[in-house]
Design a protein around this motif. Structure first.
Motif, mmCIF file in Angstrom:
data_model
loop_
_atom_site.group_PDB
_atom_site.id
_atom_site.type_symbol
_atom_site.label_atom_id
_atom_site.label_comp_id
_atom_site.label_asym_id
_atom_site.label_seq_id
_atom_site.Cartn_x
_atom_site.Cartn_y
_atom_site.Cartn_z
ATOM 1 N N GLU A 14 0.822 -1.204 0.000
ATOM 2 C CA GLU A 14 0.000 0.000 0.000
ATOM 3 C C GLU A 14 0.862 1.263 0.000
ATOM 4 O O GLU A 14 0.561 2.223 -0.707
ATOM 5 N N SER A 15 1.957 1.254 0.796
ATOM 6 C CA SER A 15 2.774 2.470 0.845
ATOM 7 C C SER A 15 3.420 2.749 -0.499
ATOM 8 O O SER A 15 3.389 3.874 -0.989
ATOM 9 N N GLY A 41 -10.542 -5.316 -4.070
ATOM 10 C CA GLY A 41 -9.938 -4.099 -3.547
ATOM 11 C C GLY A 41 -8.451 -4.079 -3.837
ATOM 12 O O GLY A 41 -7.886 -3.086 -4.300
ATOM 13 N N GLN A 42 -7.783 -5.226 -3.592
ATOM 14 C CA GLN A 42 -6.350 -5.344 -3.859
ATOM 15 C C GLN A 42 -6.061 -5.216 -5.353
ATOM 16 O O GLN A 42 -5.128 -4.525 -5.767
ATOM 17 N N ILE A 43 -6.873 -5.898 -6.159
ATOM 18 C CA ILE A 43 -6.666 -5.846 -7.607
ATOM 19 C C ILE A 43 -6.816 -4.409 -8.097
ATOM 20 O O ILE A 43 -6.002 -3.911 -8.886
ATOM 21 N N GLY A 44 -7.847 -3.715 -7.580
ATOM 22 C CA GLY A 44 -8.082 -2.337 -7.982
ATOM 23 C C GLY A 44 -6.865 -1.459 -7.729
ATOM 24 O O GLY A 44 -6.457 -0.676 -8.588
ATOM 25 N N ALA A 92 -3.331 11.171 -3.979
ATOM 26 C CA ALA A 92 -3.248 9.768 -4.402
ATOM 27 C C ALA A 92 -3.923 8.871 -3.376
ATOM 28 O O ALA A 92 -4.687 7.968 -3.722
ATOM 29 N N ALA A 93 -3.661 9.138 -2.096
ATOM 30 C CA ALA A 93 -4.284 8.336 -1.043
ATOM 31 C C ALA A 93 -5.793 8.462 -1.106
ATOM 32 O O ALA A 93 -6.519 7.480 -0.945
ATOM 33 N N ALA A 94 -6.292 9.685 -1.369
ATOM 34 C CA ALA A 94 -7.742 9.882 -1.442
ATOM 35 C C ALA A 94 -8.331 9.077 -2.594
ATOM 36 O O ALA A 94 -9.337 8.377 -2.427
#
Lengths: 290, 413
Positions: free
Chosen positions: A223-224, A262-265, A242-244
Motif C-alpha cells: 500500500e505504501s 480491492g487489492q486488484i483495484g 493519491a491516497a484519497a
C-alpha cells in the motif's frame, strides 16, 4: 435514517482506508518520494515502531506517549542506518534497493531470533460507537484524525519552517545548498530520520489493532509503495490526493466485490498511472500548472 | 606432472564409487533419517516452531528408549521460511541427496500441494501433521491432522443449535479456505441453515474495516473464521473494537495459532474451536505430555494441536517400522493396511485409517471465555476420517495421488 446510515458507513470506510494509506506512506513519501532512496526496509521501520510502542505501553506508559516513543526510536534507528549504510549509496539508487532489502531481512530475522515469533498485543483502546444500528471502532476515527493531523503537520514543517526550506533545498540542489553553507550531510541524515520516525509512528498507531509479528511490516509495504508511486515526488500535491483516490477505489471495490478486488483495484491503478503519468499525480499536476 | 592428474582423479572417482556402492548396506545398520521441513521463520512461524520441537522431543524419547528397532533416529531439519518454493527445494534435497527414510513436512495446504508431486516423483513417504481441508488420497502421504468431517460436522451443527441458523463465513483465499468454506456451506445446508454471507480474504491482508461492516449488514447468528497467518489474525482485534459481538466458530484458531494467548482479552471471547489437542486439555496423558514438553523446551509459548500430531506421527512411524521390520515404504503401507495402527498419546487413542491414510481423533470443542481462559463444553470421542473412504478413495487398492472435494469427489469405480 437509512440514508444517513449508509452515507456514514461509506464515509467511515473511505476515511479508514485513506488514513491507512496516508499514515503508512508518509515515511516512504519522505524517503522515497523526496530523497529518491527506494527504501525496502520501510516495513521494518514500521515494525520497529510497533514493537517499541507495544513494549512501552505494556511497561506502563500511556498509549499516546508510547506511540511517540515508538516513532522516536524508529527515527533514531533510521539516522544510524542512514549514517552507516544509506549515506554511501545516494548516487547509486539500484544498490540502495539491495542494501535496504538486506536491512529488512536482517531486521525481520533478528527480531524473530531475539524476541520470538510473536509478541502479545496491547488491545485497541476507546471501544466503539453506535451509528444507526451498526457499531464502529472509535479508535479508527482517531486514526483518521491522526492522518489529517499528520498531513497538516508535515505541510507546516516543510513549507513554513526553516528546517523545511533547507531540507527541500538540500534535496533539490545539494551543491547549491552546500555552497550557501548548509551542512548537507546532516540534512540528509535528519530527513531520513524523519522518514523513519514517520514509519515508526505508523507502526505505533496501528500496533493496537494488529497482530504483533516480525513480518508485520510487510502488510504495509504494498500500500505504501502504491500510494507513493501514484502520488509522485511531492507529499502534498502527490501522495495526499493519491491516497484519497486510491482509498475511494479500494473502499468501493471492497464494499461491492470483497477484499480481493480491492487489492486488484489498487494494483491496476498503479499500472495505469505508471503507463499514463510516469511522474505520478504530482508530476502531472505541476506540469499542467507550469 | 600433468600425466599424473588423470590417474589421481581416477583413483578418487573409484574411491567415491566404492563409497556409494557400500552405502546402502551401511544405511540398514545406521540411523533412521527423518527429514523435517517446517516453517521456522516467516508468516507461519508462530504456529509451526512448536512442531519442530515436538519432533525433537519424540526423537529424544525414542532414542533414549533404544531407538526404532534398535536403530537411532537422526533428524535432518530445514527451515522452509513459510515459502512454498523452499518446500520444493528442500523436499528434493532431503529425498535425493540426504536420502531420508521419511519426511515430516508442511503447514499450509499450499505448501503441501507444492511438495506433494515431488514426494510422488521420488516415491517418498511424507507425514502431513496439520489439520487441513481434507481430501488428499495419496499413497505417499500419511495425514495425522484433523479434516473437515471431523472438525465441521461436529462444530457447525452444534453452533447452529446453540446460536441460530444464519452463518457468515470469512475464509483465507487459497485452497484451504476455499475448500473448507465449501464444507461449511454444505453442512449448513444439510442442517437447514442459511449462508448469509461468504468472503474470501487474500493472504497477508490485515485491514478488515469493510469486511466487519459487511458482516454487520447481515443477520448473521455466528461467523465462521477460517483466517490463516499472522496478518489475517488482526481481524479479531478489529472486530472486537468495533463491537461485532457475534460468536465465532473455527477449525484453525486457538488450536493452531493460540490467538487467545497472544491477544488482549476479550477480543477472542466467544470463539468456538474444534481441535484434536491443545495444552489446556485436562487429562493425565495431556498433562504428562505438557510436563515433558516444558522439561525440554521451558520457553515454549504454546503446545498446539500440530505439536501433538507431530509427536503422535513420530510414534506411529516407530510402531509401523518396528512391525514391518524395515523402513521400506511398501512394507510400512502393508502394516498400515492391517487397520490396527493406533497410539494412545496426549490427545487420547488415535488410529490410522487404511483407506485414506488419515487419522481418527478425539475432537474437543474449545470455548474461549471472556478472560481468554478455555473451557470444553463438549467432547466427541473417536471421530473417524470417514469422508474419503465413503466417497471412494481406497489406497489399499489403488493410488490416484489426487485431492478431492465434496464438489469433485473421486470418480466412480
Amino acid at each position: 435514517m437509512a440514508l444517513f446510515q449508509s452515507v456514514f458507513a461509506m464515509l467511515y470506510q473511505f476515511g479508514d482506508t485513506f488514513a491507512f494509506l496516508v499514515i503508512s506512506c508518509a515515511g516512504l513519501a519522505v524517503i522515497f518520494g523526496m530523497m529518491g532512496v527506494i527504501n525496502l526496509a520501510h516495513g521494518e521501520f514500521i515494525m520497529c515502531g510497533a514493537y517499541v510502542t507495544a513494549s512501552a505501553a505494556r511497561g506502563g506508559l500511556p498509549l499516546p506517549l508510547a506511540i511517540l516513543t515508538g516513532a522516536l526510536v524508529a527515527g533514531a534507528v533510521g539516522m544510524v542506518v542512514e549514517r552507516l549504510v544509506i549515506r554511501h549509496l545516494y548516487q547509486r539508487p539500484l544498490d540502495s534497493i539491495i542494501a535496504t532489502w538486506g536491512i529488512s531481512l536482517i531486521a525481520t530475522q533478528g527480531v524473530l531470533i531475539v524476541l520470538g515469533s510473536t509478541m502479545q498485543g496491547i488491545g485497541t483502546p476507546l471501544g466503539s460507537i453506535d451509528v444507526g444500528g451498526r457499531s464502529y471502532s472509535l479508535y479508527r476515527l482517531v486514526l483518521m484524525a491522526c492522518a489529517l493531523g499528520l498531513l497538516g503537520g508535515l505541510y507546516l514543517l516543510f513549507y513554513h519552517s526553516r528546517f523545511g526550506v533547507i531540507a527541500r533545498a538540500t534535496i533539490q540542489k545539494p551543491q547549491m545548498a552546500y555552497a550557501l553553507g548548509v551542512n548537507t550531510g546532516r540534512m540528509y541524515g535528519l530527513t531520513f530520520g524523519l522518514g523513519a520516525a514517520l514509519a515508526g509512528l505508523a507502526g505505533g498507531l496501528y500496533a493496537p489493532t494488529m497482530t504483533m509479528v516480525p513480518t508485520m511490516g510487510a502488510t504495509f509495504i504494498v500500500e505504501s509503495f502504491v500510494t507513493v508511486v501514484v502520488g509522485g515526488a511531492d507529499i502534498f500535491v502527490g501522495a495526499a490526493p493519491a491516497a484519497a483516490i486510491l482509498a475511494l477505489i479500494k473502499a468501493g471495490l471492497t464494499a461491492w466485490y470483497g477484499q480481493l478486488f480491492g487489492q486488484i483495484g489498487l494494483l491496476v491503478t498503479v499500472i495505469l498511472v505508471i503507463r499514463i503519468l510516469p511522474g505520478g499525480l504530482s508530476g502531472w499536476l505541476k506540469g499542467t500548472t507550469r | 606432472m600433468t600425466r599424473n592428474r588423470p590417474t589421481l582423479a581416477g583413483l578418487m572417482a573409484g574411491a567415491a564409487m566404492a563409497l556409494v556402492a557400500g552405502a546402502p548396506a551401511f544405511a540398514q545398520e545406521g540411523p533412521i533419517r527423518i527429514g523435517v521441513l517446517e516453517d521456522q521463520s516467516g508468516d507461519f512461524a508462530a504456529a509451526t516452531m512448536v512442531k519442530v520441537h515436538a519432533i525433537e522431543l519424540a526423537a529424544k524419547e525414542i532414542n533414549d528408549a533404544g531407538g526404532i528397532d534398535g536403530r537411532p533416529v537422526e533428524l535432518v531439519v530445514y527451515d522452509t521460511q513459510s515459502d512454498n518454493r523452499r518446500y520444493q527445494e528442500f523436499m528434493r534435497r532431503v529425498l535425493q541427496s540426504d536420502k531420508v527414510d521419511v519426511v515430516f513436512a508442511g503447514f499450509s495446504s499450499a505448501s503441501r500441494e507444492a511438495y506433494r508431486p515431488i514426494v510422488n516423483q521420488f516415491d517418498g513417504l511424507a507425514f502431513y501433521n496439520n489439520q487441513y481441508e481434507g481430501g488428499v488420497c495419496d499413497n505417499n502421504m500419511i495425514v495425522t491432522g484433523a479434516v473437515p468431517e471431523q472438525q465441521f460436522s461436529t462444530l457447525i451443527p452444534w453452533m447452529m443449535e446453540e446460536y441460530g441458523p444464519n452463518v457468515y463465513t470469512l475464509a483465507a483465499d487459497y485452497n484451504f479456505g476455499q475448500i473448507s468454506a465449501e464444507w461449511v456451506r454444505q453442512i449448513v445446508e444439510e442442517n437447514g441453515g442459511t449462508m448469509v454471507g461468504e468472503e474470501f480474504i487474500p493472504l497477508g491482508v490485515s485491514q478488515f474495516g469493510q469486511t466487519i461492516q459487511n458482516i454487520q449488514a447481515t443477520e448473521a447468528d455466528f461467523v465462521v473464521t477460517l483466517l490463516v497467518g499472522a496478518a489475517q489474525a488482526s481481524y479479531y482485534e478489529q472486530a472486537s473494537s468495533a463491537s461485532v459481538g457475534l460468536p465465532m466458530a473455527s477449525s484453525v484458531n486457538v488450536g493452531q495459532g493460540y490467538e487467545h494467548k497472544r491477544f488482549t482479552p476479550p477480543s477472542l471471547a466467544n470463539m468456538f474451536v474444534t481441535t484434536n489437542y491443545i495444552e489446556e486439555i485436562d487429562t493425565p496423558a495431556s498433562k504428562d505430555f505438557v510436563e515433558r514438553f516444558h522439561a525440554m523446551f521451558p520457553d515454549e509459548p504454546y503446545i498446539n494441536q500440530e505439536a501433538a500430531n507431530s509427536y503422535i506421527a513420530m510414534n506411529l512411524y516407530k510402531q509401523m517400522v518396528e512391525r514391518a521390520g524395515t523402513t521400506d515404504h511398501d512394507a510400512i503401507r502393508a502394516v498400515l493396511a492391517e487397520g490396527d495402527v493406533c497410539f494412545d498419546g496426549p490427545s487420547g487413542n488415535v488410529c490410522l485409517d487404511p483407506k485414506s491414510q488419515h487419522m481418527s481423533h478425539t475432537i474437543y470443542l474449545a470455548k474461549v471465555n471472556d478472560d481468554h481462559s478455555i473451557s470444553f463444553p463438549k467432547v466427541w470421542e473417536d471421530i473417524k476420517p470417514y469422508w474419503l473412504g465413503e466417497a471412494g478413495c481406497d489406497l489399499t487398492k489403488n493410488d490416484p495421488s489426487a485431492q478431492y472435494t465434496p464438489s469433485s469427489p473421486p470418480p466412480a469405480q
